[in-house]
Design a protein around this motif. Structure first.
Motif, PDB file in Angstrom:
ATOM      1  N   TYR A 112      -6.701   3.498   2.013  1.00 11.95           N
ATOM      2  CA  TYR A 112      -5.358   3.951   2.391  1.00 11.95           C
ATOM      3  C   TYR A 112      -4.498   4.339   1.178  1.00 11.95           C
ATOM      4  O   TYR A 112      -3.995   5.452   1.102  1.00 11.95           O
ATOM      5  CB  TYR A 112      -4.620   2.916   3.263  1.00 11.95           C
ATOM      6  CG  TYR A 112      -3.259   3.401   3.668  1.00 11.95           C
ATOM      7  CD1 TYR A 112      -3.114   4.371   4.662  1.00 11.95           C
ATOM      8  CD2 TYR A 112      -2.113   2.963   3.010  1.00 11.95           C
ATOM      9  CE1 TYR A 112      -1.865   4.889   4.993  1.00 11.95           C
ATOM     10  CE2 TYR A 112      -0.859   3.474   3.341  1.00 11.95           C
ATOM     11  CZ  TYR A 112      -0.741   4.424   4.330  1.00 11.95           C
ATOM     12  OH  TYR A 112       0.480   4.940   4.648  1.00 11.95           O
ATOM     13  N   CYS A 113      -4.328   3.433   0.193  1.00 18.62           N
ATOM     14  CA  CYS A 113      -3.391   3.761  -0.902  1.00 18.62           C
ATOM     15  C   CYS A 113      -4.087   4.128  -2.215  1.00 18.62           C
ATOM     16  O   CYS A 113      -3.493   4.785  -3.062  1.00 18.62           O
ATOM     17  CB  CYS A 113      -2.388   2.631  -1.119  1.00 18.62           C
ATOM     18  SG  CYS A 113      -2.990   1.297  -2.169  1.00 18.62           S
ATOM     19  N   ALA A 114      -5.326   3.664  -2.401  1.00 18.30           N
ATOM     20  CA  ALA A 114      -6.162   3.997  -3.566  1.00 18.30           C
ATOM     21  C   ALA A 114      -5.681   3.410  -4.894  1.00 18.30           C
ATOM     22  O   ALA A 114      -6.262   3.703  -5.933  1.00 18.30           O
ATOM     23  CB  ALA A 114      -6.363   5.509  -3.707  1.00 18.30           C
ATOM     24  N   ILE A 115      -4.604   2.598  -4.886  1.00 17.12           N
ATOM     25  CA  ILE A 115      -4.149   2.025  -6.159  1.00 17.12           C
ATOM     26  C   ILE A 115      -3.893   0.512  -6.063  1.00 17.12           C
ATOM     27  O   ILE A 115      -3.100  -0.044  -6.821  1.00 17.12           O
ATOM     28  CB  ILE A 115      -2.906   2.756  -6.725  1.00 17.12           C
ATOM     29  CG1 ILE A 115      -1.764   2.778  -5.709  1.00 17.12           C
ATOM     30  CG2 ILE A 115      -3.264   4.165  -7.163  1.00 17.12           C
ATOM     31  CD1 ILE A 115      -0.433   3.240  -6.305  1.00 17.12           C
ATOM     32  N   GLY A 116      -4.564  -0.131  -5.115  1.00 18.28           N
ATOM     33  CA  GLY A 116      -4.524  -1.593  -5.090  1.00 18.28           C
ATOM     34  C   GLY A 116      -3.349  -2.240  -4.391  1.00 18.28           C
ATOM     35  O   GLY A 116      -3.229  -3.461  -4.398  1.00 18.28           O
ATOM     36  N   CYS A 168     -10.908   0.165  -4.302  1.00 16.84           N
ATOM     37  CA  CYS A 168     -10.238   1.244  -5.041  1.00 16.84           C
ATOM     38  C   CYS A 168      -9.999   0.872  -6.502  1.00 16.84           C
ATOM     39  O   CYS A 168      -9.706   1.733  -7.317  1.00 16.84           O
ATOM     40  CB  CYS A 168      -8.917   1.620  -4.365  1.00 16.84           C
ATOM     41  SG  CYS A 168      -7.649   0.354  -4.499  1.00 16.84           S
TER      42      CYS A 168
END
Lengths: 411, 110
Positions: B62-66, B84
């Protein structure tokens, strides 16, 4: 204890603010450690680029320059390390991470922002992602988020990333409005979005659109523009921007297969019978950004709510101090703005930290004044303005600081 | 999904990344050393990273940055990780996040 486990300054976040602060602090002789949970330093700058006065501004290049400067100055950048907690032990901060604890006299929180979730029917299906995720996959990891996608939500972030995706060869069917719900509020209404876009007209790809935007804005024509906004949308670069189209539902079995779209009239009401399915294999939700400030709260910093800055922010001075001794903030944690503003804020925060540590001597007033002025200059000339009311909102925070900081107890 | 070999603005990867073998739910796959597991799986057209703990519904990146924790899955020897943020290594045995028995989650779903 080695120097490395007990630095003078710990910076949380290796983005534009954190890296810029580290360079200034290390130049003044402080031992600096930067922590970041992403596998490589640079923050969200790594995936950002835009066209500015005929050339490309490339965030990755700027990040690499800063990282090189940090390395030359002996700054220790530790990536893949998450910060879970922080507290004061005497005069030193104890920072608890996924890789042990470290302590420092001063901490700078440069944690940046996070994306505002935008719930829509079907948004838990694999293939639905935040627009920032599409940016990171495409521009940082070099993997396209899908074959053909739809962007839901109209705001600065959506437009900037839509442009990046299109330049990177990712096919975008359209940018449309979110479905109306108690959560979407005015973001789902055509008129409000036309108003918002007119404020962004300076980013428009053609001089004609820029002029149109300015003229319409000065005549307060949003209502008129909305009425005449074509149901088929207009092309922004090569992406159809459809301000009279709403995404009702995201459909698919175990992954995105299509989105149900419908047209709206100028008042934002759905036109009966206009529903149809758009075949896409990914959806990027663009809800905007908010300051990522949990650690400031854990550290005991008071918060203020400022809508123009993206929501709840830690109370701070113009010099980037918080009311908590030894705790400083810089970048999007203090309010959502561009990477360039974050860099100037990082330099200012580091100057304050050095001043408070007694390292600037007789030059302290001049150096602080210069760093403050730089933030103001960069802010005034920023191409990407996340909100028109930012300079005023900043003044409001500094007034709150002047009034409130004496009555907040230091930890 | 397609990998971008030569990015129109950012160019090529500075030093070519080494291909590595790994398994996902027992199936052999290839990825690039050091890239996040989520990126390697996306490149291999794997969208479902996890089954919702209660409902069993498919969930993905969903957000790819934790930030969002949606992409959690399990890596042998590491346990549950955010895919991610976790760099891919040679020989990793990766499996999707599993639906849990209701006795654990304690709630009844319709």
């Amino acid at each position: 204890m080695t120097k490395d486990s007990q630095p003078d300054l710990i910076i949380v976040g290796a983005g534009p603010a954190g890296l810029s602060a580290a360079v200034v602090a290390a130049e003044h002789g402080l031992v600096v450690t930067i922590l970041d949970e992403f596998p490589e330093p640079g923050g969200r700058m790594l995936g950002q680029f835009h066209e500015e006065k005929g050339h490309w501004w490339v965030g990755k290049q700027i990040a690499h320059n800063l990282i090189e400067q940090c390395c030359a100055l002996g700054v220790h950048i530790r990536c893949g390390v998450s910060v879970h907690g922080m507290w004061k032990n005497g005069h030193r901060w104890v920072i608890r991470t996924s890789d042990g604890s470290i302590t420092a006299a001063n901490v700078l929180l440069a944690t940046g922002g996070a994306e505002i979730p935008q719930p829509s029917p079907g948004w838990t299906l694999p293939g639905v992602m935040s627009i920032g995720a599409a940016q990171v996959m495409t521009n940082v990891h070099f993997v396209k988020p899908g074959r053909r996608g739809l962007i839901i939500g109209v705001n600065v972030l959506a437009m900037a990333i839509a442009r990046e995706l299109s330049v990177s060869g990712v096919s975008i069917a359209a940018i449309v409005l979110p479905s109306q719900s108690p959560l979407s509020g005015k973001d789902a209404l055509p008129k409000e979005n036309v108003e918002k876009l007119l404020g962004l007209a300076h980013l428009a790809p053609s001089p004609l659109m820029r002029m149109g935007g300015r003229a319409a804005h000065s005549l307060k024509m949003a209502g008129v523009v909305t009425h005449y906004f074509p149901r088929g949308g207009i092309k922004l670069w090569d992406i159809p921007l459809k301000l009279r189209t709403t995404a009702i539902a995201i459909n698919g079995k175990d992954r995105v297969e299509s989105v149900t779209l419908a047209d709206l009239n100028g008042r934002g009401e759905m036109i009966a019978g206009s529903e149809r399915e758009e075949k896409v294999d990914f959806v990027a939700l663009a809800g905007g950004l908010y300051p990522l400030a949990e650690l400031a709260s854990v550290a005991g910093c008071p918060f203020v709510y400022i809508k123009e800055l993206g929501g709840h922010i830690p109370l701070h001075s113009e010099e980037m101090q918080t009311p908590v001794a030894g705790l400083y903030v810089a970048g999007n944690i203090t309010g959502v703005e561009s990477a360039l503003v974050a860099m100037a804020q990082g330099q200012l925060a580091a100057t304050s930290i050095c001043r408070d540590a007694g390292l600037l001597g007789s030059q302290s007033d001049t150096k602080i004044a210069e760093a403050k002025q730089k933030v103001q200059q960069v802010r005034a000339s920023a191409l990407i303005q996340f909100h028109p009311g930012i300079p005023k909102a900043r003044e409001q925070v500094y007034k709150m600081w002047a009034k409130g900081c004496d009555c907040v107890e230091n930890n | 999904m397609e990998r971008i070999q030569n990015h129109p603005i950012l160019g090529r990867w500075q030093t070519p990344r080494e291909p590595v073998a790994f398994t996902f739910n027992g199936k052999p796959m290839m990825g690039l050393k050091g890239e996040p597991i989520a990126a390697a799986l996306l490149a291999a057209d794997v969208r479902t990273l996890r089954r919702h703990e209660e409902s069993g519904h498919a969930r993905g990146l969903y957000c790819a940055i934790g930030h969002c924790m949606e992409c959690r899955l399990s890596v042998e020897g590491k346990g549950l990780v955010r895919s991610c943020l976790t760099p891919l290594e040679e020989g990793m045995c990766i499996s999707e996040g599993l639906q849990l028995p209701n006795e654990i989650t304690g709630r009844k779903l319709l």
